[in-house]
Enzyme design. Sequence first.
Site, short mmCIF file in Angstrom:
data_model
loop_
_atom_site.label_atom_id
_atom_site.label_comp_id
_atom_site.label_asym_id
_atom_site.label_seq_id
_atom_site.Cartn_x
_atom_site.Cartn_y
_atom_site.Cartn_z
N ASN A 42 0.84 -1.21 0.00
CA ASN A 42 0.00 0.00 0.00
C ASN A 42 0.87 1.26 0.00
OD1 ASN A 42 -3.03 -0.45 0.13
ND2 ASN A 42 -2.28 -2.00 1.56
N HIS A 98 -8.03 -0.65 5.96
CA HIS A 98 -8.42 -1.87 6.66
C HIS A 98 -9.05 -2.83 5.63
CE1 HIS A 98 -9.66 -4.40 9.98
NE2 HIS A 98 -10.83 -4.52 9.38
C1 GRF Z 1 -3.11 -4.65 4.08
O1 GRF Z 1 -3.99 -5.71 3.80
C2 GRF Z 1 -3.81 -3.61 4.90
O2 GRF Z 1 -5.15 -3.48 4.61
C3 GRF Z 1 -3.64 -4.16 6.29
O3 GRF Z 1 -2.35 -4.72 6.31
C4 GRF Z 1 -1.99 -5.11 4.99
C5 GRF Z 1 -0.70 -4.42 4.68
O4 GRF Z 1 -0.17 -4.82 3.45
N1 GRF Z 1 -3.86 -3.10 7.25
P1 GRF Z 1 1.01 -4.00 2.78
O5 GRF Z 1 2.15 -3.96 3.78
O6 GRF Z 1 0.50 -2.64 2.45
O7 GRF Z 1 1.38 -4.78 1.56
#
Ligand code: GRF
Length: 194
Positions: A15, A111
């Site tokens: 993300n 989330h």
């Molecule tokens: C994502 O699924 C987010 O929604 C959750 O933790 C995960 C993080 O993934 N809070 P990344 O580190 O962004 O790949």
Amino acid sequence: MKKRVAILISGRGSNMAALIDAAKDPAYPAEILLVLSNIADAGGLERAREAGIATEVVEHKPFGKDRAAFDRAVHAVLERHRTEIVCLAGFLRLLTPWFVERWSGRLINIHPSLLPALKGLDTHARALAAGATQHGATVHFVVPELDSGPIIAQESVPVLPGDTEDTLAARVLAVEHRIYPLALKRVAQGDVAG
Ligand code: GRF
């Protein structure tokens, strides 16, 4: 003036990478100036460095159970970088009410569920166990109560026959990477208020 954004991570940072990519657009209203992690070898830190973004590590372990002291240390780093907006992106620490209130309206989280459904951990397994037909992701302002703040962006995906946690998580993650940059844009432009 672009808003100065810090991203807090604990893991791989996909993300985070989506936000960094979006912010490369000269018209994007926010710039990513800092990636901070509580885990020194979080994969996302390397990705951030490769993108030329400043990184900082504030390990939680030395603080033991003193969450307030950890949060003060994180806050000090954010202030030093003149941060205006904080994005949590897979940051696996609960923040104290003091921190959350200090950043009220400027602290957002992604989330992996259609909030208010499935707050907390293991959302994909719980969606499958519940026989849900729809699942998804939500970006929301952070408030002291877990996964409960005002919603900024949300998108659903179908749960398909034969889905496993992994296939469902991958479908949701694709949505996360789309809606997080949109949500940050809205916050940076002042289109939404927490
Ligand atoms: C994502 O699924 C987010 O929604 C959750 O933790 C995960 C993080 O993934 N809070 P990344 O580190 O962004 O790949």
